[in-house]
Design a protein around this motif. Structure first.
Motif, PDB file in Angstrom:
ATOM      1  N   LEU A 111       0.825  -1.213   0.000  1.00 54.97           N
ATOM      2  CA  LEU A 111       0.000   0.000   0.000  1.00 54.97           C
ATOM      3  C   LEU A 111       0.856   1.259   0.000  1.00 54.97           C
ATOM      4  N   ARG A 112       1.949   1.267   0.788  1.00 53.41           N
ATOM      5  CA  ARG A 112       2.844   2.426   0.791  1.00 53.41           C
ATOM      6  C   ARG A 112       3.432   2.645  -0.597  1.00 53.41           C
ATOM      7  N   THR A 113       3.800   1.552  -1.247  1.00 54.93           N
ATOM      8  CA  THR A 113       4.406   1.662  -2.575  1.00 54.93           C
ATOM      9  C   THR A 113       3.405   2.210  -3.586  1.00 54.93           C
ATOM     10  N   LEU A 114       2.186   1.673  -3.591  1.00 58.83           N
ATOM     11  CA  LEU A 114       1.165   2.158  -4.522  1.00 58.83           C
ATOM     12  C   LEU A 114       0.842   3.624  -4.249  1.00 58.83           C
ATOM     13  N   ARG A 115       0.729   3.980  -2.999  1.00 57.13           N
ATOM     14  CA  ARG A 115       0.447   5.376  -2.659  1.00 57.13           C
ATOM     15  C   ARG A 115       1.576   6.289  -3.114  1.00 57.13           C
ATOM     16  N   GLY A 116       2.827   5.825  -2.937  1.00 61.76           N
ATOM     17  CA  GLY A 116       3.974   6.643  -3.327  1.00 61.76           C
ATOM     18  C   GLY A 116       4.028   6.898  -4.820  1.00 61.76           C
ATOM     19  N   TYR A 117       3.704   5.885  -5.619  1.00 66.83           N
ATOM     20  CA  TYR A 117       3.692   6.080  -7.075  1.00 66.83           C
ATOM     21  C   TYR A 117       2.511   6.935  -7.504  1.00 66.83           C
ATOM     22  N   ALA A 118       1.357   6.751  -6.862  1.00 66.76           N
ATOM     23  CA  ALA A 118       0.197   7.585  -7.190  1.00 66.76           C
ATOM     24  C   ALA A 118       0.480   9.049  -6.912  1.00 66.76           C
ATOM     25  N   ALA A 119       1.246   9.308  -5.850  1.00 64.07           N
ATOM     26  CA  ALA A 119       1.515  10.690  -5.441  1.00 64.07           C
ATOM     27  C   ALA A 119       2.811  11.241  -6.015  1.00 64.07           C
ATOM     28  N   HIS A 120       3.505  10.477  -6.852  1.00 62.15           N
ATOM     29  CA  HIS A 120       4.830  10.887  -7.301  1.00 62.15           C
ATOM     30  C   HIS A 120       4.752  12.155  -8.151  1.00 62.15           C
ATOM     31  N   PRO A 121       5.682  13.108  -7.946  1.00 64.50           N
ATOM     32  CA  PRO A 121       5.638  14.352  -8.726  1.00 64.50           C
ATOM     33  C   PRO A 121       5.879  14.164 -10.216  1.00 64.50           C
ATOM     34  N   ASN A 122       6.392  13.001 -10.637  1.00 64.36           N
ATOM     35  CA  ASN A 122       6.570  12.737 -12.066  1.00 64.36           C
ATOM     36  C   ASN A 122       5.317  12.178 -12.720  1.00 64.36           C
ATOM     37  N   VAL A 123       4.260  11.961 -11.923  1.00 66.29           N
ATOM     38  CA  VAL A 123       2.977  11.459 -12.429  1.00 66.29           C
ATOM     39  C   VAL A 123       1.954  12.586 -12.348  1.00 66.29           C
ATOM     40  N   ALA A 124       1.530  13.076 -13.503  1.00 63.98           N
ATOM     41  CA  ALA A 124       0.552  14.172 -13.546  1.00 63.98           C
ATOM     42  C   ALA A 124      -0.849  13.685 -13.866  1.00 63.98           C
ATOM     43  N   GLY A 125      -0.946  12.506 -14.498  1.00 66.39           N
ATOM     44  CA  GLY A 125      -2.231  11.899 -14.804  1.00 66.39           C
ATOM     45  C   GLY A 125      -2.236  10.460 -14.341  1.00 66.39           C
ATOM     46  N   LEU A 126      -3.357  10.008 -13.758  1.00 69.25           N
ATOM     47  CA  LEU A 126      -3.382   8.699 -13.129  1.00 69.25           C
ATOM     48  C   LEU A 126      -4.685   7.978 -13.442  1.00 69.25           C
ATOM     49  N   LEU A 127      -4.560   6.773 -13.974  1.00 67.27           N
ATOM     50  CA  LEU A 127      -5.695   5.876 -14.120  1.00 67.27           C
ATOM     51  C   LEU A 127      -5.459   4.695 -13.195  1.00 67.27           C
ATOM     52  N   VAL A 128      -6.291   4.553 -12.146  1.00 69.07           N
ATOM     53  CA  VAL A 128      -6.186   3.429 -11.218  1.00 69.07           C
ATOM     54  C   VAL A 128      -7.079   2.315 -11.737  1.00 69.07           C
TER      55      VAL A 128
END
Length: 536
Positions: A188-205
């Motif tokens: 969960l920490r890993t998924l949250r970290g990638y979702a919140a990463h500053p290099n990710v501006a658009g996210l499809l979960v």
């Protein structure tokens, strides 16, 4: 000046060969500065990068390199002998681990303060890339995510000049884990970290819909993301709860579950439509001038050899120290590969609690590998040994050189958000993709990866700069390497010279210059969260 041997510290029992040595060769033993201290008759074949004995060592006596013990002699060693697995063995021994006190004042850089051109996010953090990510909650949605991402390969994104790509971040877990177990929390920490990463501006979960971790979680009809298995955080109707609680307000978020959407084909169509909706919004972001202190550098190595601790790693340490001196962040990792050199890190801790946290993680690893039937000296790998490294003590002493001389300001657990500026350490395995995944989840926006044997590692959404430790490997694999630190052993550059090259390349890559692994689009398959704990 180039020598056939490198003596790394006064009093060392071994030197490192810079070329293949043959029995009968007579080689000069270099001393400090321009002074040579003698001549050595080589008694056995010694491959380049391997160790040759400078003096006799009796059975059971310690052998020193870098001024530190790297093992004990398991057979009599004579001057000129090849020192390796046949006559050098691991012995843990005792090492005093000071709890701080070894402060090293970094030189204050002068001149114009460096900047880079990054993507400033709404939460104040800075990205070095501008990706749309398809983040899977469970392995069951991995193939669908890849099918969606594959629709955006080639020249499809040419009209979106500010978008660096659409990537599918898939993994092998997400179900069968106890959500509040150590393994469940790491995922969960890993998924949250990638979702919140500053290099990710658009996210499809993208989820399946019935997975255990992250819970019941996704609603395709509302497009909202629920708690995702994090008890007490958020509510089912809050798109910023659970997994997405930490993301910036300007991240464009959509979600799908395969079961509610109508299966794989329907989900691919819906996912492609969602990404097409996201792309124009992400493309509106533009690079702006940012201070060097906004960089979060991940330090990693793989396929190490006998030159790693002599060339690329200390050069990276030079660059790391310079970043820290400017107020940036640099994070070392790979706990099993600092084992044996942890005392050099704890001595630099800013507080005793920081040093104790690192020692606690070392103790955890002793228990962890013992429970799995191994020891921490199961490392080095066969490739490391072929490259001249014999024991984990030797490997670790070279590995910590990536961290330079800066004070150790913080120790993080795997994928924990990196919040302190300065030099820090993150607890990760030594396996490269798993280690870097944790660092990126923590927020690293640039990776520098050193390699002696020739790793083809890449990383997305964070660019990875690969630095070769020796010129022969660089010559063979130059299309996979960004820089060659082997020139240090060749005698044509100093550690500081290559450190400056690495520092300059970090700024250039942070501003958008592609790394060689990015040119090949390597990096999505290297998203590998640390998988531990019971799977039911």
């Amino acid at each position: 000046m180039s020598h056939d041997l490198l003596v790394l510290r006064e009093g060392d029992d071994v030197a490192v060969a810079t070329r293949d040595l043959s029995p009968g060769d007579q080689v000069v033993v270099p001393g400090g500065g321009p002074v040579d201290v003698g001549q050595l008759d080589v008694g056995q074949p010694v491959p380049r990068g391997h160790k040759v004995a400078l003096r006799a060592v009796p059975v059971g006596a310690p052998v020193r390199k870098y001024g530190q013990v790297i093992g004990v002699a398991t057979a009599p060693v004579a001057p000129g002998d090849h020192v390796h697995s046949h006559n050098l063995g691991f012995e843990d021994g005792s090492r005093e681990a000071p709890l701080g006190g070894a402060h090293h004042e970094l030189p204050v850089p002068d001149g114009v303060r460096p900047t880079f051109r990054g993507f400033r996010r709404a939460d104040g953090r800075v990205g070095t890339r501008n990706f749309v990510a398809i983040l899977t909650s469970v392995n069951c949605s991995a193939s669908t995510a890849k099918m969606i991402a594959d629709q955006f390969r080639g020249n499809v994104l040419d009209e979106f000049e500010n978008v660096d790509g659409v990537i599918a971040l898939t993994h092998t877990s997400g179900c069968g884990l106890v959500p509040d177990s150590e393994g469940g929390q790491i995922l969960l920490r890993t998924l949250r970290g990638y979702a919140a990463h500053p290099n990710v501006a658009g996210l499809l979960v993208l989820g399946l819909g019935c997975e255990m971790v992250p819970g019941a979680a996704l609603s395709a009809r509302s497009g909202q993301v629920a708690d995702l298995g994090m008890p007490g955080i958020g509510a089912p109707d809050d798109t910023r709860s659970g997994l997405l609680a930490a993301i910036a307000d300007d991240t464009v978020v959509r979600s799908l579950t395969i079961q509610e959407t109508g299966g794989v084909r329907a989900s691919v169509r819906a996912g492609v439509a969602a990404v097409r909706e996201i792309l124009p919004l992400v493309n509106q972001r533009e690079r702006v001038e940012c201070d060097v202190s906004e960089l979060v550098l991940a330090l990693n190595c793989g396929g190490s050899d006998g030159y790693s601790g002599i060339t690329a790693n200390p050069a990276l340490g030079w660059a790391s120290d310079r970043l820290v001196a400017y107020g940036a962040t640099s994070v070392l990792a790979e706990t099993p590969e600092v084992y044996g050199a942890e005392h050099l890190l704890t001595a630099r801790a800013t507080e005793p609690t920081v040093a104790k946290k690192l020692l606690d993680r070392i103790d955890w690893w002793r228990s962890y590998v013992k429970a799995g039937g191994g020891t921490l000296d199961n490392n080095p790998s066969p490739g490391n040994k072929a490259g001249g490294l014999t024991t984990i003590l030797e490997k670790s002493l070279g590995a910590v050189a990536k961290g330079g001389q800066a004070d150790l300001a913080a120790v993080y657990e795997y994928a924990e958000p990196i919040t302190e500026r300065g030099f820090a350490f993150m607890d990760t395995p030594g396996y490269d993709p798993v280690s870097v995944t944790g660092l990126v989840a923590g927020g690293a926006n640039v990776v520098v990866f050193t390699t002696g044997r020739g790793s083809v590692f890449g990383c997305r959404p964070t660019p990875s700069i690969k630095v070769a430790t020796n010129t022969p490997m660089y010559s063979v694999m130059s299309e996979d390497m960004d820089l060659n630190a082997g020139v240090i052993v060749d005698g044509t550059a100093t550690v500081a010279d290559v450190g400056r090259q690495i520092f300059d390349r970090i700024l250039a890559v942070a501003s958008g210059q592609q790394t060689v692994s990015e040119e090949l689009e390597i990096g999505a398959e290297e998203f590998i969260p640390w998988h531990m704990g019971a799977v039911t």
